[in-house]
Write a protein that holds these residues in place. Sequence first.
Motif, mmCIF file in Angstrom:
data_model
loop_
_atom_site.group_PDB
_atom_site.id
_atom_site.type_symbol
_atom_site.label_atom_id
_atom_site.label_comp_id
_atom_site.label_asym_id
_atom_site.label_seq_id
_atom_site.Cartn_x
_atom_site.Cartn_y
_atom_site.Cartn_z
ATOM 1 N N VAL A 88 0.690 -1.107 0.096
ATOM 2 C CA VAL A 88 -0.027 -0.051 -0.201
ATOM 3 C C VAL A 88 0.763 1.399 0.015
ATOM 4 O O VAL A 88 0.713 2.262 -0.880
ATOM 5 C CB VAL A 88 -0.830 -0.011 1.180
ATOM 6 C CG1 VAL A 88 -1.420 1.329 1.497
ATOM 7 C CG2 VAL A 88 -2.061 -0.993 1.060
ATOM 8 N N SER A 89 1.869 1.326 0.739
ATOM 9 C CA SER A 89 2.844 2.431 0.948
ATOM 10 C C SER A 89 3.445 2.706 -0.474
ATOM 11 O O SER A 89 3.773 3.769 -0.871
ATOM 12 C CB SER A 89 3.868 2.307 1.977
ATOM 13 O OG SER A 89 4.463 3.233 2.159
ATOM 14 N N GLY A 159 -10.905 -4.247 -6.018
ATOM 15 C CA GLY A 159 -9.753 -4.237 -4.889
ATOM 16 C C GLY A 159 -10.171 -5.347 -3.735
ATOM 17 O O GLY A 159 -11.347 -5.437 -3.719
ATOM 18 N N THR A 160 -9.130 -5.909 -3.515
ATOM 19 C CA THR A 160 -9.145 -7.040 -2.336
ATOM 20 C C THR A 160 -8.309 -6.659 -1.253
ATOM 21 O O THR A 160 -7.922 -7.539 -0.507
ATOM 22 C CB THR A 160 -8.763 -8.462 -3.018
ATOM 23 O OG1 THR A 160 -7.362 -8.181 -3.618
ATOM 24 C CG2 THR A 160 -9.745 -8.875 -3.828
ATOM 25 N N PHE A 161 -7.945 -5.391 -1.099
ATOM 26 C CA PHE A 161 -7.130 -5.220 0.320
ATOM 27 C C PHE A 161 -8.275 -4.760 1.314
ATOM 28 O O PHE A 161 -9.272 -4.518 0.956
ATOM 29 C CB PHE A 161 -6.481 -3.540 -0.032
ATOM 30 C CG PHE A 161 -5.214 -3.481 -0.847
ATOM 31 C CD1 PHE A 161 -3.926 -4.087 -0.330
ATOM 32 C CD2 PHE A 161 -5.260 -3.509 -2.173
ATOM 33 C CE1 PHE A 161 -2.885 -3.958 -1.374
ATOM 34 C CE2 PHE A 161 -4.273 -3.254 -3.087
ATOM 35 C CZ PHE A 161 -2.929 -3.685 -2.543
ATOM 36 N N ARG A 162 -7.723 -5.217 2.500
ATOM 37 C CA ARG A 162 -8.743 -5.093 3.667
ATOM 38 C C ARG A 162 -8.515 -3.534 4.118
ATOM 39 O O ARG A 162 -7.719 -3.271 4.103
ATOM 40 C CB ARG A 162 -8.138 -6.082 4.633
ATOM 41 C CG ARG A 162 -9.294 -6.186 5.776
ATOM 42 C CD ARG A 162 -8.853 -7.124 6.767
ATOM 43 N NE ARG A 162 -7.633 -7.006 7.843
ATOM 44 C CZ ARG A 162 -7.497 -7.384 8.949
ATOM 45 N NH1 ARG A 162 -8.107 -8.332 9.327
ATOM 46 N NH2 ARG A 162 -6.340 -7.047 9.416
ATOM 47 N N VAL A 163 -9.804 -2.977 4.027
ATOM 48 C CA VAL A 163 -9.816 -1.469 4.093
ATOM 49 C C VAL A 163 -9.180 -1.026 5.435
ATOM 50 O O VAL A 163 -8.306 -0.178 5.560
ATOM 51 C CB VAL A 163 -11.218 -0.948 3.903
ATOM 52 C CG1 VAL A 163 -11.398 0.479 4.339
ATOM 53 C CG2 VAL A 163 -11.707 -1.200 2.681
ATOM 54 N N SER A 207 -14.174 -7.057 7.403
ATOM 55 C CA SER A 207 -14.693 -7.888 6.321
ATOM 56 C C SER A 207 -14.493 -7.112 5.192
ATOM 57 O O SER A 207 -14.837 -7.509 4.085
ATOM 58 C CB SER A 207 -16.115 -8.065 6.613
ATOM 59 O OG SER A 207 -16.891 -6.965 6.736
ATOM 60 N N VAL A 208 -14.334 -5.580 5.062
ATOM 61 C CA VAL A 208 -14.444 -5.018 3.905
ATOM 62 C C VAL A 208 -13.166 -4.608 3.319
ATOM 63 O O VAL A 208 -12.386 -4.400 3.919
ATOM 64 C CB VAL A 208 -15.007 -3.160 4.474
ATOM 65 C CG1 VAL A 208 -15.220 -2.486 3.056
ATOM 66 C CG2 VAL A 208 -16.416 -3.326 5.267
ATOM 67 N N LEU A 209 -13.658 -5.134 1.801
ATOM 68 C CA LEU A 209 -12.237 -4.942 0.920
ATOM 69 C C LEU A 209 -12.459 -3.755 0.067
ATOM 70 O O LEU A 209 -13.628 -3.533 -0.383
ATOM 71 C CB LEU A 209 -12.179 -6.526 0.335
ATOM 72 C CG LEU A 209 -11.970 -7.565 0.932
ATOM 73 C CD1 LEU A 209 -12.051 -8.810 0.189
ATOM 74 C CD2 LEU A 209 -11.035 -7.634 2.044
ATOM 75 N N GLY A 210 -11.270 -3.236 -0.527
ATOM 76 C CA GLY A 210 -11.379 -2.023 -1.265
ATOM 77 C C GLY A 210 -9.953 -1.751 -2.072
ATOM 78 O O GLY A 210 -9.312 -3.096 -2.330
ATOM 79 N N SER A 211 -9.792 -0.737 -2.611
ATOM 80 C CA SER A 211 -8.516 -0.690 -3.100
ATOM 81 C C SER A 211 -7.535 -0.139 -2.011
ATOM 82 O O SER A 211 -7.586 -0.008 -0.962
ATOM 83 C CB SER A 211 -8.674 0.811 -3.912
ATOM 84 O OG SER A 211 -8.755 1.949 -3.249
ATOM 85 N N TYR A 212 -6.290 -0.094 -2.745
ATOM 86 C CA TYR A 212 -5.180 0.053 -1.817
ATOM 87 C C TYR A 212 -5.210 1.544 -0.920
ATOM 88 O O TYR A 212 -4.750 1.687 -0.079
ATOM 89 C CB TYR A 212 -3.653 0.178 -2.461
ATOM 90 C CG TYR A 212 -3.609 1.306 -3.646
ATOM 91 C CD1 TYR A 212 -2.996 2.462 -3.073
ATOM 92 C CD2 TYR A 212 -3.903 0.995 -4.792
ATOM 93 C CE1 TYR A 212 -3.029 3.596 -3.890
ATOM 94 C CE2 TYR A 212 -3.524 2.078 -5.750
ATOM 95 C CZ TYR A 212 -3.070 3.282 -5.384
ATOM 96 O OH TYR A 212 -2.959 4.626 -6.262
#
Length: 368
Positions: A88-89, A159-163, A207-212
């Motif tokens: 992410v960084s 996206g599949t990053f954990r928010v 539980s919420v996944l999203g963009s980086y």
Amino acid sequence: MTDKQRSLRRPLLGAALTAAALGLCGVSPRLMAAGKRRVSVREEEIEPGRYRNHPQTRAFIDDMVARHGFPRAELDTYFSQAVYSATVSRLIMPPSTPGRKSWRTYRSRFIEPIRINAGVRFWQENRDTLRRAEAEFGVPASVIVGIIGVETIYGRDMGTFRVLDSLSTLAFDYPDTPNRDARTKLFRDQLADYLLWCRETRTDVYSVLGSYAGAVGIPQFMPTSLREYALDYDKDGHVDLRNSTVDAIGSVGRFLQLHGWEQGRPVIWRIAGDEGSRGIAVAAADGEPWPTRTLNQLTRAGLRVDEPIDLQREGETGVLVVDLPTPDQPTEYLIGLRNFYVLTRYNRSFFYALAVYQLGEAVKAAMG
């Protein structure tokens, strides 16, 4: 495997993320040497437990307890399981050697057959909802279709990053850049809104996944927008932007309406191709996304509009000049109206706003 271990491993499942507008490539995980608490994602790493006693996290928790009444133990649990992501960084950083902006290259990534055909299918499958949103919010179906197509190819790349992990990384460990302080504040605000939204909607924080960058669902709403604009448009009792296309369509329509969309009004006007008009456009293109001039100011200076409009009636219309550079090609210029400005509220980029508009128009044309 314990429940805690499962939650720490959760963001590693599947490929790492894609963000449709940036064309990110997926990466696969592998474990590093035994006995270490880091997990490699190709050249990157994630680090569980980093925020358990992180000094900036402690200050954030104190603030959330004081201002929003969160139980301290609850927040302690969340951040003990939040994961630092070097991926992410890395992805949030600007390119180390930025290339020149190219409108034609950018456009070609979005106004192309795969996305247009997917847009036709999306429109056909959601025709009634789009018609309803157009009537209720005054926003053309083509514009809603354009936004969702540019953002996620109609839900294909959410996206599949954990928010929780993405926002924690960016709130507490934003990379060392000139705008670090401002960006850190932005992502701490987003993290606060994410936790508030989870509490308000009784959503599992993990539980919420999203963009980086922490954007969620089919329309890629950041947490602040989730709280302010997301809509239970299918009336099932909860907002679900990841699985409900109906909620996504209604939420995009509401977002644009509340940002000032003008029903029945244009988005852009074309500028005539003569040298005088081009010279005025070059001088007036200041990069600002809001209408800072009137049409009269431009036409009196010598600019001609290549549209069948009533110049007298439209003279006091607020406008901006949109510049669209492409290396080794003449820069293209357009006149943006209020609705163009509203599209930049979703993403400030001129390229983005015009790609949304043109993709929607291309899908509408393909619908026949």
